[in-house]
Write an enzyme that holds these catalytic residues in place. Structure first.
Site, PDB file in Angstrom:
ATOM      1  N   LEU A 123       0.832  -1.216   0.000  1.00  0.00           N
ATOM      2  CA  LEU A 123       0.000   0.000   0.000  1.00  0.00           C
ATOM      3  C   LEU A 123       0.866   1.266   0.000  1.00  0.00           C
ATOM      4  O   LEU A 123       0.387   2.349   0.265  1.00  0.00           O
ATOM      5  CB  LEU A 123      -0.936   0.013   1.215  1.00  0.00           C
ATOM      6  CG  LEU A 123      -1.908  -1.164   1.322  1.00  0.00           C
ATOM      7  CD1 LEU A 123      -2.778  -1.019   2.564  1.00  0.00           C
ATOM      8  CD2 LEU A 123      -2.788  -1.270   0.080  1.00  0.00           C
ATOM      9  N   SER A 125       3.653   2.238   1.899  1.00  0.00           N
ATOM     10  CA  SER A 125       4.036   2.909   3.144  1.00  0.00           C
ATOM     11  C   SER A 125       5.334   3.691   2.947  1.00  0.00           C
ATOM     12  O   SER A 125       5.506   4.768   3.519  1.00  0.00           O
ATOM     13  CB  SER A 125       4.191   1.893   4.278  1.00  0.00           C
ATOM     14  OG  SER A 125       5.024   0.820   3.895  1.00  0.00           O
ATOM     15  N   GLU A 158      13.715   6.627  -3.361  1.00  0.00           N
ATOM     16  CA  GLU A 158      13.404   5.195  -3.469  1.00  0.00           C
ATOM     17  C   GLU A 158      14.421   4.476  -4.365  1.00  0.00           C
ATOM     18  O   GLU A 158      14.937   3.410  -4.020  1.00  0.00           O
ATOM     19  CB  GLU A 158      11.990   5.034  -4.038  1.00  0.00           C
ATOM     20  CG  GLU A 158      11.443   3.627  -3.955  1.00  0.00           C
ATOM     21  CD  GLU A 158      10.789   3.317  -2.622  1.00  0.00           C
ATOM     22  OE1 GLU A 158      10.945   2.171  -2.172  1.00  0.00           O
ATOM     23  OE2 GLU A 158      10.114   4.182  -2.037  1.00  0.00           O
ATOM     24  N   ASP A 170       3.502   5.356  -7.251  1.00  0.00           N
ATOM     25  CA  ASP A 170       3.197   5.428  -5.822  1.00  0.00           C
ATOM     26  C   ASP A 170       3.327   6.847  -5.290  1.00  0.00           C
ATOM     27  O   ASP A 170       2.417   7.385  -4.654  1.00  0.00           O
ATOM     28  CB  ASP A 170       4.125   4.494  -5.031  1.00  0.00           C
ATOM     29  CG  ASP A 170       3.912   3.045  -5.400  1.00  0.00           C
ATOM     30  OD1 ASP A 170       2.986   2.752  -6.169  1.00  0.00           O
ATOM     31  OD2 ASP A 170       4.687   2.196  -4.921  1.00  0.00           O
TER      32      ASP A 170
END
Length: 383
Positions: A123, A125, A158, A170
């Site tokens: 999801l 995070s 990321e 995301d």
């Protein structure tokens, strides 16, 4: 909850927090494994996410605390930083690093994070933490970045600081999410359209299989290379840069160029899934939830049989949903191999659905899933 966090902040740091920020997690409603093929995705923000309480300090130190993890970090202001280990605080530290190397003025801060997203469930995070940190720094220090700049910084954290080779969906959904809207996002151009997503008498059920996702990274990279192989075969005749530049009819005319049947299946999923996103946006805009539900089931079937990224846990959830009269559509969401499925469930049947799917799944798999209800929430915000 916020009052308790403020109390915790003053206990930890001996001062009051000055600002509170929130960034949601996200689910992808449809359009899976096509972000790295130049395609369309349709994520939305959920109502769970990451809260950040923050206040400047005079010591020139960054103090990272989280109510979710025991690990803490106190580190003085430097010109730049490097990732150390796998602790959670590397994500916000990576954001600070990118602001500093971007020439932005940043000072010492006391930081308390709290998240109500299940970790490792797919999801986002990590994107939630990255974006809430970037938005907070940009606000507090008047750094002048646009929201799209913040998305790109979070993705860079990321990819480069953490070292995970993920796409931009995301961070984009977490930043640009709108209440009761899905984002039809072109992963190649970053053009997007907010599509009305009125769930009416339904809510979004998120079913976490609670299966550890150990395979995901290697299989993910394998799928990326299979798509590249398919693209190269098609490029012998077609002038395309990405698989998603063609529609299903064009693919069917040229699919025999792809000699490996497994690779052909991978490409077939990608092209058809991209078309499903286009159809899904039309269905949602026209308030045709049943039509959208059919597309969700078709997406899952394709991910299961053509792309082979589902698994017995996710399939068990979706199989149950097909038999339950209060569900309009369901599918796995995210990279697969565990993680979460989503379902459109009638609000007045959610409690019964939650118990029923839990019983069914536990009997089949041997342990329970976690079931959450969410509405479609807003993107990053100062509270």
């Amino acid at each position: 909850m916020l009052d308790n966090l403020k109390l915790k902040f003053s206990e930890l740091f001996g001062q009051q927090s000055q600002n509170t920020f929130f960034a949601p997690g996200r689910v992808n409603l449809i359009g899976e494994h096509i972000d790295y093929n130049g395609g369309l995705v349709m994520p939305c923000a959920v109502t769970f996410g990451t809260y950040l309480l923050i206040a400047p300090n005079k010591e020139g130190i960054f103090r990272f605390h989280s109510t979710n993890f025991e690990d803490v970090l106190e580190i003085p202001l430097q010109d730049d930083y490097e990732r150390t280990g796998k602790e959670w605080y590397n994500y916000p530290l990576g954001v600070i690093h990118n602001f500093l190397v971007g020439g932005k003025n940043v000072h010492g801060l006391d930081l308390l994070f709290y998240g109500d997203l299940p970790i490792g469930a797919g999801l986002s995070s990590s994107a939630s933490v990255e974006v809430v940190m970037a938005y907070a720094l940009n606000t507090i220090f008047n750094s002048g970045y646009s929201k799209l700049d913040l998305v790109k910084i979070a993705k860079k954290v990321e990819n480069e600081f953490i070292g995970v080779n993920s796409g931009i969906m995301d961070q984009f959904a977490v930043t640009f999410g709108e209440k009761n809207k899905a984002l039809k996002l072109d992963c190649e151009t970053l053009d997007y359209e907010a599509v009305e997503c009125d769930l009416a008498d339904h809510l979004l059920a998120i079913i976490n299989t609670n299966k550890p996702r150990k395979l995901a990274e290697s299989k993910y990279n394998e799928r990326v290379s299979e798509c590249q192989e398919a693209l190269q075969a098609l490029q012998s005749v077609l002038k395309i840069e990405n698989l998603c530049e063609i529609h299903t009819d064009t693919f069917n005319q040229h699919k025999d160029l792809i000699k490996n049947p497994i690779v052909q299946n991978r490409a077939k999923h990608v092209v058809e899934e991209n078309d499903r996103v286009i159809d899904a946006a039309k269905a949602l805009a026209a308030h045709k939830l049943a039509e959208f539900g059919v597309l969700m089931y078709a997406s899952h079937e394709s991910l299961k049989t053509l792309y082979e990224v589902s698994g017995v846990e996710l399939d068990t959830v979706v199989d149950f949903c097909k038999t339950y009269d209060g569900v309009t559509g369901a599918r796995m969401t995210g990279a697969g191999f565990g993680g979460c499925a989503i379902a459109l469930v009638k609000k007045n049947q959610f409690d019964d659905f939650s118990k029923s799917v839990t019983d069914y799944y536990t009997a089949k798999i041997g342990y329970a899933p976690s079931v959450y209800s969410s509405e479609i929430g807003t993107g990053v915000v100062e509270l």
